[in-house]
Enzyme design. Structure first.
Site, PDB file in Angstrom:
ATOM      1  N   THR A 127      34.670 -35.050   7.227  1.00  0.00           N
ATOM      2  CA  THR A 127      35.716 -34.532   7.999  1.00  0.00           C
ATOM      3  C   THR A 127      36.315 -36.153   9.492  1.00  0.00           C
ATOM      4  OG1 THR A 127      35.717 -34.243  11.095  1.00  0.00           O
ATOM      5  CG2 THR A 127      33.291 -35.494   9.932  1.00  0.00           C
ATOM      6  N   ASP A 128      37.207 -35.591   9.181  1.00  0.00           N
ATOM      7  CA  ASP A 128      38.651 -36.558   9.726  1.00  0.00           C
ATOM      8  C   ASP A 128      37.691 -37.671  10.732  1.00  0.00           C
ATOM      9  OD1 ASP A 128      38.631 -35.095  10.950  1.00  0.00           O
ATOM     10  OD2 ASP A 128      40.712 -35.033  11.201  1.00  0.00           O
ATOM     11  N   GLU A 129      36.807 -36.495  11.668  1.00  0.00           N
ATOM     12  CA  GLU A 129      36.184 -37.316  12.893  1.00  0.00           C
ATOM     13  C   GLU A 129      35.739 -38.646  12.679  1.00  0.00           C
ATOM     14  OE1 GLU A 129      34.133 -34.475  15.580  1.00  0.00           O
ATOM     15  OE2 GLU A 129      35.261 -32.308  15.026  1.00  0.00           O
ATOM     16  N   TYR A 155      28.040 -36.137  16.436  1.00  0.00           N
ATOM     17  CA  TYR A 155      28.239 -34.844  15.008  1.00  0.00           C
ATOM     18  C   TYR A 155      28.747 -36.113  14.026  1.00  0.00           C
ATOM     19  CZ  TYR A 155      31.390 -31.944  12.337  1.00  0.00           C
ATOM     20  OH  TYR A 155      31.798 -31.825  10.956  1.00  0.00           O
ATOM     21  N   LYS A 159      27.960 -37.230  10.449  1.00  0.00           N
ATOM     22  CA  LYS A 159      28.610 -37.147   9.339  1.00  0.00           C
ATOM     23  C   LYS A 159      28.864 -38.298   7.987  1.00  0.00           C
ATOM     24  CE  LYS A 159      29.847 -34.020   7.551  1.00  0.00           C
ATOM     25  NZ  LYS A 159      29.625 -32.558   6.709  1.00  0.00           N
ATOM     26  N   ASN A 185      39.360 -27.117  10.098  1.00  0.00           N
ATOM     27  CA  ASN A 185      39.927 -25.758   9.736  1.00  0.00           C
ATOM     28  C   ASN A 185      39.899 -24.341  10.982  1.00  0.00           C
ATOM     29  OD1 ASN A 185      38.001 -25.738   6.338  1.00  0.00           O
ATOM     30  ND2 ASN A 185      38.608 -27.788   7.483  1.00  0.00           N
ATOM     31  N   GLY A 280      33.059 -37.564  25.807  1.00  0.00           N
ATOM     32  CA  GLY A 280      33.449 -38.663  25.320  1.00  0.00           C
ATOM     33  C   GLY A 280      34.588 -38.037  24.140  1.00  0.00           C
ATOM     34  N   HIS A 281      35.522 -36.993  25.001  1.00  0.00           N
ATOM     35  CA  HIS A 281      36.122 -35.763  23.710  1.00  0.00           C
ATOM     36  C   HIS A 281      37.361 -37.041  22.695  1.00  0.00           C
ATOM     37  CE1 HIS A 281      38.520 -31.778  24.490  1.00  0.00           C
ATOM     38  NE2 HIS A 281      38.127 -32.111  23.363  1.00  0.00           N
TER      39      HIS A 281
HETATM   40  P1  NAD Z   1      29.012 -23.487   9.615  1.00  0.00           P
HETATM   41  O1  NAD Z   1      28.549 -24.562  10.784  1.00  0.00           O
HETATM   42  O2  NAD Z   1      29.824 -22.672   9.860  1.00  0.00           O
HETATM   43  O3  NAD Z   1      28.215 -23.721   7.941  1.00  0.00           O
HETATM   44  C1  NAD Z   1      28.045 -24.207   8.426  1.00  0.00           C
HETATM   45  C2  NAD Z   1      26.780 -23.675   6.882  1.00  0.00           C
HETATM   46  O4  NAD Z   1      25.915 -24.626   6.337  1.00  0.00           O
HETATM   47  C3  NAD Z   1      26.032 -22.650   8.338  1.00  0.00           C
HETATM   48  O5  NAD Z   1      25.913 -21.253   6.987  1.00  0.00           O
HETATM   49  C4  NAD Z   1      24.559 -22.950   7.977  1.00  0.00           C
HETATM   50  O6  NAD Z   1      23.535 -21.869   7.445  1.00  0.00           O
HETATM   51  C5  NAD Z   1      24.115 -24.060   7.075  1.00  0.00           C
HETATM   52  N1  NAD Z   1      23.199 -24.748   7.263  1.00  0.00           N
HETATM   53  C6  NAD Z   1      23.104 -25.727   8.338  1.00  0.00           C
HETATM   54  N2  NAD Z   1      22.031 -26.239   8.273  1.00  0.00           N
HETATM   55  C7  NAD Z   1      21.398 -26.011   6.656  1.00  0.00           C
HETATM   56  C8  NAD Z   1      20.398 -26.855   6.442  1.00  0.00           C
HETATM   57  N3  NAD Z   1      19.729 -27.965   6.628  1.00  0.00           N
HETATM   58  N4  NAD Z   1      20.101 -26.703   5.100  1.00  0.00           N
HETATM   59  C9  NAD Z   1      20.759 -25.232   4.158  1.00  0.00           C
HETATM   60  N5  NAD Z   1      21.753 -24.860   5.343  1.00  0.00           N
HETATM   61  C10 NAD Z   1      22.283 -25.381   6.023  1.00  0.00           C
HETATM   62  O7  NAD Z   1      30.447 -25.000   9.165  1.00  0.00           O
HETATM   63  P2  NAD Z   1      32.098 -25.612   8.316  1.00  0.00           P
HETATM   64  O8  NAD Z   1      32.854 -25.077   9.382  1.00  0.00           O
HETATM   65  O9  NAD Z   1      31.960 -24.490   7.435  1.00  0.00           O
HETATM   66  O10 NAD Z   1      31.670 -26.641   8.098  1.00  0.00           O
HETATM   67  C11 NAD Z   1      31.435 -26.968   6.646  1.00  0.00           C
HETATM   68  C12 NAD Z   1      31.640 -27.836   5.954  1.00  0.00           C
HETATM   69  O11 NAD Z   1      33.047 -28.718   6.515  1.00  0.00           O
HETATM   70  C13 NAD Z   1      30.508 -29.477   6.842  1.00  0.00           C
HETATM   71  O12 NAD Z   1      30.057 -30.485   6.253  1.00  0.00           O
HETATM   72  C14 NAD Z   1      31.205 -29.840   8.570  1.00  0.00           C
HETATM   73  O13 NAD Z   1      31.011 -30.985   8.761  1.00  0.00           O
HETATM   74  C15 NAD Z   1      33.348 -30.150   7.478  1.00  0.00           C
HETATM   75  N6  NAD Z   1      34.006 -29.900   8.409  1.00  0.00           N
HETATM   76  C16 NAD Z   1      34.266 -29.079   8.971  1.00  0.00           C
HETATM   77  C17 NAD Z   1      35.551 -29.034   9.375  1.00  0.00           C
HETATM   78  C18 NAD Z   1      35.899 -27.476  10.881  1.00  0.00           C
HETATM   79  O14 NAD Z   1      36.820 -27.830  11.207  1.00  0.00           O
HETATM   80  N7  NAD Z   1      35.037 -26.216  10.418  1.00  0.00           N
HETATM   81  C19 NAD Z   1      36.218 -29.702   9.729  1.00  0.00           C
HETATM   82  C20 NAD Z   1      35.615 -31.163   8.967  1.00  0.00           C
HETATM   83  C21 NAD Z   1      34.488 -30.718   8.970  1.00  0.00           C
HETATM   84  P1  TYD Z   2      35.513 -27.201  17.884  1.00  0.00           P
HETATM   85  O1  TYD Z   2      36.841 -26.328  17.416  1.00  0.00           O
HETATM   86  O2  TYD Z   2      34.960 -27.446  18.833  1.00  0.00           O
HETATM   87  O3  TYD Z   2      35.940 -28.607  17.537  1.00  0.00           O
HETATM   88  P2  TYD Z   2      36.225 -29.589  17.635  1.00  0.00           P
HETATM   89  O4  TYD Z   2      36.124 -30.048  18.510  1.00  0.00           O
HETATM   90  O5  TYD Z   2      35.602 -30.389  15.827  1.00  0.00           O
HETATM   91  O6  TYD Z   2      37.666 -30.300  16.944  1.00  0.00           O
HETATM   92  O7  TYD Z   2      36.928 -28.386  19.309  1.00  0.00           O
HETATM   93  C1  TYD Z   2      38.851 -27.951  19.095  1.00  0.00           C
HETATM   94  C2  TYD Z   2      39.185 -28.690  20.766  1.00  0.00           C
HETATM   95  O8  TYD Z   2      39.546 -27.699  21.181  1.00  0.00           O
HETATM   96  C3  TYD Z   2      38.480 -30.012  21.392  1.00  0.00           C
HETATM   97  O9  TYD Z   2      40.007 -30.376  22.238  1.00  0.00           O
HETATM   98  C4  TYD Z   2      37.779 -29.341  22.123  1.00  0.00           C
HETATM   99  C5  TYD Z   2      38.807 -27.838  22.249  1.00  0.00           C
HETATM  100  N1  TYD Z   2      37.745 -27.308  23.277  1.00  0.00           N
HETATM  101  C6  TYD Z   2      38.247 -26.549  23.953  1.00  0.00           C
HETATM  102  O10 TYD Z   2      38.544 -26.749  24.753  1.00  0.00           O
HETATM  103  N2  TYD Z   2      36.931 -25.717  24.297  1.00  0.00           N
HETATM  104  C7  TYD Z   2      36.869 -24.949  23.791  1.00  0.00           C
HETATM  105  O11 TYD Z   2      35.705 -23.571  24.262  1.00  0.00           O
HETATM  106  C8  TYD Z   2      36.226 -25.081  22.347  1.00  0.00           C
HETATM  107  C9  TYD Z   2      34.943 -24.698  22.042  1.00  0.00           C
HETATM  108  C10 TYD Z   2      36.810 -25.916  22.420  1.00  0.00           C
END
Ligand code: NAD
Ligand code: TYD
Length: 341
Positions: A127-129, A155, A159, A185, A280-281
């Site tokens: 992640t870019d975080e 988190y 990562k 995403n 810590g937002h």
């Molecule tokens: P998600 O939370 O929707 O899905 C995570 C999946 O991993 C779930 O199906 C869960 O059951 C499975 N999982 C969790 N713990 C597990 C374990 N111990 N063993 C096996 N499976 C397990 O997450 P996502 O949004 O699809 O993210 C996928 C990856 O992309 C993650 O590594 C996340 O850090 C990274 N990522 C996501 C975003 C985003 O915007 N969603 C952005 C940057 C990076």
């Molecule tokens: P989120 O989807 O949790 O992703 P990330 O924190 O990993 O970027 O949140 C995206 C942005 O939206 C983040 O700045 C927090 C904000 N947010 C709200 O304002 N209200 C909410 O209920 C949630 C879940 C997030």
């Protein structure tokens, strides 16, 4: 003979989209999905995949060394893509421990299995975080692959640790690792604890839309299909030992997104409620995708204005999916996180 690609976390948001991309665009791969089916997964997301002779599913936890090694023994994957993670910042603030276990130790188990059984690639989805945040008033600044790691939440810290461990396995043991770091995403199958599906779900039920702080934090939104295509390109043409940033130039303040969702659904802005800010937002995330563009020719195809429409349409057409994942434990979670905010 078909190559076998093992995808962890394939019952979650991005992992499932990646599984469908593979089944659709790469019939020459067998896809082995490993997922523990945590709260964030929905097995029904994979219903269609289950019909494919190219797909097999294992319910297993990536922290379970014995179970994971057994799957490697049986399936002998050529390529492994590690999506499995605890992925929600707010939950990591409530309970960091599981983030360290799954995101760091789980990644270690996966890489140990790759070392023992031999793979041609281990790809870590990052992640870019890990770069921390950028100031809102400096739109000229972006995350590059060599931006220092400077995490804010449990988190992002977990990562970052996983990324560093992956690079250590590359350097120390020669494991053929690649890493991608993407921005936020959005798209089908995202669990409605994250901003966009949560707001769509609340709006359709005329529930309040909880915006943290003043809603001015900026995220760089990436349509999930664009992300999955970038990962496939890295697997097939990326350089081992390298990090690739994925995202770019779809920056939006949270409040803009919430207003777009309300307008698309024909709901009033009076549903917006400003709630206590996240601890810590992070202020702003913004990716410079020039490396993956220059090396692999990737650029996001989906403009936010089109992607958000597609996304809203998908959720409105899949209310059964949404209702299923928001029943039971979700209601308890929602009450705990937003009840007194
Ligand atoms: P998600 O939370 O929707 O899905 C995570 C999946 O991993 C779930 O199906 C869960 O059951 C499975 N999982 C969790 N713990 C597990 C374990 N111990 N063993 C096996 N499976 C397990 O997450 P996502 O949004 O699809 O993210 C996928 C990856 O992309 C993650 O590594 C996340 O850090 C990274 N990522 C996501 C975003 C985003 O915007 N969603 C952005 C940057 C990076
Ligand atoms: P989120 O989807 O949790 O992703 P990330 O924190 O990993 O970027 O949140 C995206 C942005 O939206 C983040 O700045 C927090 C904000 N947010 C709200 O304002 N209200 C909410 O209920 C949630 C879940 C997030």
């Amino acid at each position: 003979m078909k190559k076998t690609i093992l995808v962890t976390g394939g019952a979650g948001f991005i992992g499932s989209n990646f599984v469908y991309l593979l089944l659709d665009k790469r019939p020459e791969y067998r896809v082995v999905c490993v997922d523990a089916l945590t709260y964030a997964a929905n097995i029904h997301t994979l219903n269609k995949a289950m019909e494919s002779p190219n797909f097999v599913f294992y319910k297993e936890d990536i922290r379970n060394r014995e179970g994971i090694f057994k799957i490697f023994e049986i399936e002998k994957p050529d390529i492994v893509v590690n999506f499995a993670a605890e992925s929600h910042v707010d939950r990591s603030i409530e309970n960091p421990g599981i983030f360290l276990e799954t995101n760091i130790l789980g990644t270690q188990v996966m890489m140990d299995a790759c070392r023992k059984y031999g793979v041609e690639r281990f790809h870590q989805v990052g992640t870019d975080e890990v770069y921390g945040d950028l100031p809102i008033d400096r739109p000229d600044l972006f995350f590059h692959e060599d931006t220092p790691i400077h995490t804010s939440s449990p988190y992002s810290t977990s990562k970052a640790a996983a990324d560093l461990l992956a690079l250590a396995y590359y350097r120390t043991y020669g494991l053929p690792v690649t890493i991608s770091r993407c921005s936020n995403n959005y798209g089908p199958y995202q669990f409605p604890e994250k901003l966009i599906p949560l707001m769509i779900n609340n709006a359709r039920h005329d529930k309040k839309l909880p915006v943290y702080g003043e809603g001015l934090n900026v995220r760089d939104w990436l349509y999930v299909e664009d992300h999955c295509e970038a990962i496939l390109l890295i697997l097939e043409n990326g350089r081992v030992g390298e990090v690739y940033n994925i995202g770019g130039h779809n920056e939006k303040a949270n409040i803009e997104i919430v207003k777009i969702i309300l307008s698309e659904l024909g709901k009033p802005e009076s549903l917006i409620t400003y709630v206590t800010d996240r601890k810590g937002h992070d202020q702003r995330y913004a990716i410079d995708p020039s490396k993956i563009h220059a090396e692999l020719g990737w650029l996001p195809k989906t403009m936010f204005k089109d992607g958000i429409k597609l996304t809203i349409k998908w959720y409105l057409e899949h209310t059964d999916w949404m209702d299923e994942v928001t029943s039971g434990a979700y209601l308890e979670y929602y009450d705990k996180m937003y009840g007194n905010r």
